[in-house]
Design an enzyme around this catalytic site. Structure first.
Site, PDB file in Angstrom:
ATOM      1  N   HIS A   1      28.437  14.735  77.166  1.00 17.40           N
ATOM      2  CA  HIS A   1      27.099  14.359  76.734  1.00 17.40           C
ATOM      3  C   HIS A   1      26.575  13.421  77.597  1.00 17.40           C
ATOM      4  O   HIS A   1      25.363  13.135  78.221  1.00 17.40           O
ATOM      5  CB  HIS A   1      26.830  14.013  75.538  1.00 17.40           C
ATOM      6  CG  HIS A   1      27.000  15.245  74.446  1.00 17.40           C
ATOM      7  ND1 HIS A   1      26.582  16.066  74.579  1.00 17.40           N
ATOM      8  CD2 HIS A   1      27.905  15.078  73.489  1.00 17.40           C
ATOM      9  CE1 HIS A   1      26.734  17.221  73.468  1.00 17.40           C
ATOM     10  NE2 HIS A   1      27.671  16.515  72.789  1.00 17.40           N
TER      11      HIS A   1
ATOM     12  N   HIS B   1      22.584  21.385  70.156  1.00 19.38           N
ATOM     13  CA  HIS B   1      22.770  22.846  69.911  1.00 19.38           C
ATOM     14  C   HIS B   1      21.335  23.603  69.706  1.00 19.38           C
ATOM     15  O   HIS B   1      21.180  24.651  70.397  1.00 19.38           O
ATOM     16  CB  HIS B   1      23.692  23.140  68.568  1.00 19.38           C
ATOM     17  CG  HIS B   1      24.950  22.611  68.649  1.00 19.38           C
ATOM     18  ND1 HIS B   1      25.793  22.419  67.773  1.00 19.38           N
ATOM     19  CD2 HIS B   1      25.633  22.098  69.762  1.00 19.38           C
ATOM     20  CE1 HIS B   1      27.194  22.067  67.827  1.00 19.38           C
ATOM     21  NE2 HIS B   1      26.948  21.725  69.080  1.00 19.38           N
TER      22      HIS B   1
ATOM     23  N   HIS C   1      31.776  26.540  74.813  1.00 16.39           N
ATOM     24  CA  HIS C   1      30.884  25.503  73.917  1.00 16.39           C
ATOM     25  C   HIS C   1      30.328  24.203  74.848  1.00 16.39           C
ATOM     26  O   HIS C   1      29.157  23.874  74.737  1.00 16.39           O
ATOM     27  CB  HIS C   1      31.577  24.867  72.921  1.00 16.39           C
ATOM     28  CG  HIS C   1      30.728  24.022  71.829  1.00 16.39           C
ATOM     29  ND1 HIS C   1      29.855  24.809  70.787  1.00 16.39           N
ATOM     30  CD2 HIS C   1      30.770  22.737  71.961  1.00 16.39           C
ATOM     31  CE1 HIS C   1      29.350  23.600  70.217  1.00 16.39           C
ATOM     32  NE2 HIS C   1      29.576  22.469  70.957  1.00 16.39           N
TER      33      HIS C   1
ATOM     34  N   ASP D   1      26.481  22.895  75.282  1.00 11.44           N
ATOM     35  CA  ASP D   1      26.301  21.696  75.484  1.00 11.44           C
ATOM     36  C   ASP D   1      25.358  21.235  76.686  1.00 11.44           C
ATOM     37  O   ASP D   1      24.239  20.580  76.384  1.00 11.44           O
ATOM     38  CB  ASP D   1      27.462  20.597  75.340  1.00 11.44           C
ATOM     39  CG  ASP D   1      27.674  20.604  73.739  1.00 11.44           C
ATOM     40  OD1 ASP D   1      26.911  21.118  72.820  1.00 11.44           O
ATOM     41  OD2 ASP D   1      29.042  20.166  73.575  1.00 11.44           O
TER      42      ASP D   1
END
Length: 275
Positions: A260, A77, A234, A238
């Site tokens: 991720h 973030h 979101h 990321d």
């Protein structure tokens, strides 16, 4: 010629870590040209961790970088806000291994950096210009993330979720600071209520609450949304943060349900071939 940047003054923020649940103090400090983004663990003798793709050691529900025998996790973030502001150099002092989660978005970080001001340095920026197709696939699931040449920075993301409440969400943004703050920065992290106990048994989400996580169950959203498609926004937040580990990027990022692991694998590929 683009010049490198840093922040004009020190700024601080306090809170709890999303996964650790620990109180943490964070301080952002100006840094000279060619420093990059460097985390400094003041609770570990001032040892440094450079925010580089090569230093990624875990992507379990967050991005972790490790160096000199210490690590920091859930950095995505903050990295996203730094990428949106196109900050080349900053020192991030932490007295714990995880930055504060704030409200689960990057808005507090974005505004903190803005309050510090941005200073242009004399040295030339080494922008990562995508001049070929860079792509990472998860063949087992069909998920992928790729970067293509583009005059600017653009992210297109499709999120595929079997839950009837969420389903397929898609967004596409040309990323500049104003668009990022309005459309992406307020998007918070999301959790499925049924997962929470399992995550906590794994030592994750210990600092999570309805103050910093959007939670949904089989009936609906437990807390109000900032956007009807907050999940995919979101996800864009990321991927912007994870790809900052390769550098400040000029290109078009296209992702299909990536997380991720895929994001940081692409960052490693870009850093190795174009960095």
């Amino acid at each position: 010629m683009q010049r490198q940047t840093t922040i004009k003054k020190d700024v601080s923020y306090r809170g709890i870590g999303l996964h650790s649940g620990r109180e943490v103090s964070m301080r952002l400090l100006p840094a000279p040209a060619d420093t990059g983004i460097v985390f400094v663990r003041t609770d570990a003798g001032g040892r440094q961790i450079h925010a580089r793709a090569a230093n990624v050691t875990s992507t379990l529900r967050a991005t972790t970088v490790e160096e000199n025998g210490v690590k920091v996790f859930t950095i995505e973030h903050l990295m996203s806000a730094l990428h949106a502001h196109r900050i080349d150099n900053v020192c991030v002092e932490l007295n714990a291994e995880e930055p504060p989660v704030a409200d689960g978005s990057s808005l507090a970080y974005f505004d903190l950096i803005e309050s510090a001001g941005i200073e242009e340095l004399r040295s030339e920026r080494h922008e990562i210009v995508i001049d070929r197709v860079c792509r990472i696939d998860d063949e087992a699931t069909g998920r992928f993330v790729m970067a293509l040449p583009y005059d600017g920075f653009r992210v297109s993301f499709i999120s595929l979720n079997p839950h009837k409440l969420i389903g397929t969400q898609y967004e596409d943004f040309h990323i500049d600071a104003q668009t990022y703050r309005r459309e992406i920065a307020p998007a918070r992290t999301i959790a499925y209520e049924k997962e929470i106990d399992q995550l906590r048994e794994m030592g994750l989400g210990l600092g999570g609450s309805l103050e910093n996580v959007i939670v949904y169950n089989d009936e609906g959203w437990i807390n109000p949304l900032h956007f009807a498609d907050e999940l995919v926004r979101h996800k864009i937040l990321d991927v912007i943060g994870d790809l900052r580990l390769a550098g400040i990027i000029r290109g078009h990022v296209i992702a299909a349900a990536s997380g991720h692991a895929l994001n940081t694998a692409l960052a490693k590929q870009i850093a190795a071939s174009l960095g």
